[in-house]
Design an enzyme around this catalytic site. Structure first.
Site, PDB file in Angstrom:
ATOM      1  N   ASN A  57      -4.907   8.725  -4.396  1.00 34.41           N
ATOM      2  CA  ASN A  57      -5.780   7.736  -5.031  1.00 34.41           C
ATOM      3  C   ASN A  57      -7.215   8.208  -5.191  1.00 34.41           C
ATOM      4  O   ASN A  57      -7.919   7.793  -6.099  1.00 34.41           O
ATOM      5  CB  ASN A  57      -5.752   6.421  -4.240  1.00 34.41           C
ATOM      6  CG  ASN A  57      -5.814   6.618  -2.750  1.00 34.41           C
ATOM      7  OD1 ASN A  57      -5.047   7.388  -2.175  1.00 34.41           O
ATOM      8  ND2 ASN A  57      -6.744   5.936  -2.104  1.00 34.41           N
ATOM      9  N   GLY A  98       1.473  -2.974  -2.814  1.00 29.37           N
ATOM     10  CA  GLY A  98       1.821  -1.602  -2.427  1.00 29.37           C
ATOM     11  C   GLY A  98       1.719  -1.460  -0.912  1.00 29.37           C
ATOM     12  O   GLY A  98       2.540  -0.799  -0.276  1.00 29.37           O
ATOM     13  N   GLN A 140      -0.196   5.223  -7.149  1.00 31.37           N
ATOM     14  CA  GLN A 140      -1.111   5.762  -8.157  1.00 31.37           C
ATOM     15  C   GLN A 140      -0.384   6.526  -9.261  1.00 31.37           C
ATOM     16  O   GLN A 140      -0.898   6.654 -10.373  1.00 31.37           O
ATOM     17  CB  GLN A 140      -2.162   6.685  -7.508  1.00 31.37           C
ATOM     18  CG  GLN A 140      -3.158   5.956  -6.632  1.00 31.37           C
ATOM     19  CD  GLN A 140      -4.054   4.983  -7.396  1.00 31.37           C
ATOM     20  OE1 GLN A 140      -4.199   5.055  -8.621  1.00 31.37           O
ATOM     21  NE2 GLN A 140      -4.648   4.049  -6.683  1.00 31.37           N
ATOM     22  N   CYS A 178     -15.707   1.919   3.353  1.00 29.69           N
ATOM     23  CA  CYS A 178     -16.767   1.155   3.988  1.00 29.69           C
ATOM     24  C   CYS A 178     -16.135   0.193   4.986  1.00 29.69           C
ATOM     25  O   CYS A 178     -15.355  -0.662   4.609  1.00 29.69           O
ATOM     26  CB  CYS A 178     -17.529   0.383   2.927  1.00 29.69           C
ATOM     27  SG  CYS A 178     -19.024  -0.322   3.548  1.00 29.69           S
ATOM     28  N   SER A 238       2.811  -0.679  -6.986  1.00 29.27           N
ATOM     29  CA  SER A 238       1.957  -1.869  -6.935  1.00 29.27           C
ATOM     30  C   SER A 238       1.593  -2.305  -8.351  1.00 29.27           C
ATOM     31  O   SER A 238       1.111  -1.483  -9.147  1.00 29.27           O
ATOM     32  CB  SER A 238       0.687  -1.517  -6.149  1.00 29.27           C
ATOM     33  OG  SER A 238      -0.243  -2.557  -6.247  1.00 29.27           O
TER      34      SER A 238
HETATM   35  N1  PLP Z   1      -1.186   3.345  -1.859  1.00 28.18           N
HETATM   36  C1  PLP Z   1      -2.116   3.919  -2.624  1.00 28.18           C
HETATM   37  C2  PLP Z   1      -2.029   5.378  -2.931  1.00 28.18           C
HETATM   38  C3  PLP Z   1      -3.155   3.159  -3.146  1.00 28.18           C
HETATM   39  O1  PLP Z   1      -4.088   3.738  -3.912  1.00 28.18           O
HETATM   40  C4  PLP Z   1      -3.218   1.784  -2.834  1.00 28.18           C
HETATM   41  C5  PLP Z   1      -4.342   0.958  -3.308  1.00 28.18           C
HETATM   42  O2  PLP Z   1      -5.406   1.441  -3.596  1.00 28.18           O
HETATM   43  C6  PLP Z   1      -2.201   1.235  -2.042  1.00 28.18           C
HETATM   44  C7  PLP Z   1      -1.208   2.049  -1.563  1.00 28.18           C
HETATM   45  C8  PLP Z   1      -2.185  -0.221  -1.695  1.00 28.18           C
HETATM   46  O3  PLP Z   1      -1.790  -0.992  -2.812  1.00 28.18           O
HETATM   47  P1  PLP Z   1      -2.105  -2.555  -2.876  1.00 28.18           P
HETATM   48  O4  PLP Z   1      -3.513  -2.685  -3.336  1.00 28.18           O
HETATM   49  O5  PLP Z   1      -1.129  -3.103  -3.859  1.00 28.18           O
HETATM   50  O6  PLP Z   1      -1.885  -3.094  -1.516  1.00 28.18           O
END
Ligand code: PLP
Length: 367
Positions: free
Chosen positions: A144, A72, A172, A315, A192
């Site tokens: 998220n 993602g 998400q 973190c 993702s």
């Molecule tokens: N965008 C959102 C809203 C996410 O929650 C996340 C991952 O937590 C990502 C992008 C990134 O995805 P990836 O873990 O596949 O890089």
């Protein structure tokens, strides 16, 4: 262990695991001309169409393309670096760092405020669009941390009224809510694999095919020149299978379970704050602040009780920073610092949620 951190990553579905293992039994480079290569290519194209179907898209006739990426994060970067490099851009203050951090490298990016519920301020967006006709807007479908869902259809209408382009991070939302791309009329979406029952190592960008993307990764002609490098076929086949099964397995019980947890807690502790609870949220997500108990202390206590949840704090270099999402919503530090995220998924049971509520109350009473 009780796993309640599905927004971080989901367990790989058994159907996905089986399909991936099958693919891993053969040498599979979709660019090879021989029979192994042709089979690999056929499996990849089937996965591409299956993933597109999840968003109501027929790739042969709806005018959208789908490029597989590694995550993602990469899909978000592809839009921001490719389309965003030449257009004035605005992104909401609650985006994932893979969108927001582009501001550190690109002066052309503005930040769009959200209201106290985490919803993008459309009045401010319209003002920006008036001054920046034809610009790029990036607003996620669902957050998220809080699960808050943005009014994307309305946003798309507004953005297009001013000749702008809309990207939405659907990482998400995918698999948890219906995303009908044609109805929403969004120009680019990111997803993702590991957030809906596929494996990590694969993502996708689905976009209107009239827009051409400049590759982030340059090399061979894979993915029609948009993303070079031999494809991660097992992960791609996996996301294809996940896109067929995941949403069918998420049952409406999820809603009842999340609400059950929240009502148990609020019955006992009147000062509890649930972020985004006044607006529509993903049915699996609860971002909840336990008065006066820092999130990291809660996480350790939950972990010792065999419950995996996460905090709203990022973190970095050993220091816990307050969540940028809660900050953008105007949450006081003392509430934001005490917030943890519970994210339910396939397989969670009422008994597990009962236990979560019981442990939450125990930690709160012990402080
Ligand atoms: N965008 C959102 C809203 C996410 O929650 C996340 C991952 O937590 C990502 C992008 C990134 O995805 P990836 O873990 O596949 O890089």
């Amino acid at each position: 262990m009780i796993y309640l951190d599905h927004n971080a990553t989901t367990p790989v579905l058994p159907e996905v695991r089986d399909a991936m293992l099958e693919i891993l039994s053969y040498p599979s480079n979709p660019s090879s001309i021989h029979a192994f290569g042709r089979n690999a290519k056929a499996s990849m194209e089937k996965a591409r169409q299956n993933v597109a179907w999840m968003f109501g898209i027929d790739l042969r006739r709806d005018g959208y393309s789908l490029v597989f990426t590694g995550s993602g994060t990469e899909s978000n970067n592809l839009v921001m670096s490719s389309i965003g490099s030449s257009l004035r851009t605005i992104v909401s203050a609650v985006e994932h760092p893979s969108i927001l951090r582009h501001k550190d490298y690109n002066d052309n990016i503005d930040i769009l405020d959200v209201d106290k519920n985490g919803i993008a301020r459309l009045d401010l967006l319209e003002e920006w669009l008036k001054d920046n006709r034809g610009g790029l807007v990036s607003i996620m479908m669902a957050n998220n941390e809080t699960g808050v869902i943005q009014p994307i259809k309305e946003i798309a209408r507004l953005v297009h009224q001013y000749d702008g382009l809309l990207h939405s991070d659907c990482v998400q939302a995918a698999g948890k809510i219906d995303v009908d791309l044609i109805d929403l009329d969004v120009d680019f979406i990111s997803i993702s694999g590991h957030k809906f029952g596929g494996s990590a190592g694969v993502g996708a960008l689905i976009y209107k095919e009239k827009y051409s993307l400049m590759p982030l990764i340059i090399g061979g002609g894979q993915e029609r020149g948009v993303r070079a490098g031999t494809e991660n076929l097992a992960a791609i086949v996996g996301i294809g299978v996940a896109s067929r099964y995941y949403h069918r397995k998420i049952t409406p019980d999820g809603i009842a379970l999340r609400d059950l947890f929240e009502s148990r807690i609020t019955e006992v502790c009147k000062d509890v704050v649930i972020f985004g609870s006044e607006v529509v949220r993903l049915h699996n997500t609860s971002m909840i602040s336990m008065p006066d108990v820092p999130a990291n202390q809660q996480l350790i206590a939950f972990d010792m009780e065999g419950i995996a949840v996460s905090s709203g704090s990022a973190c970095s270099s050993g220091k816990v920073k307050a969540s940028h999402v809660l900050k953008a919503m105007g949450a006081e530090d003392k509430l934001a610092d005490c917030a943890i995220r519970v994210s339910l998924g396939i397989g969670n049971t009422k008994a597990e949620v009962d236990r979560l509520a019981e442990v939450w109350i125990k930690i709160w009473k012990k402080q």
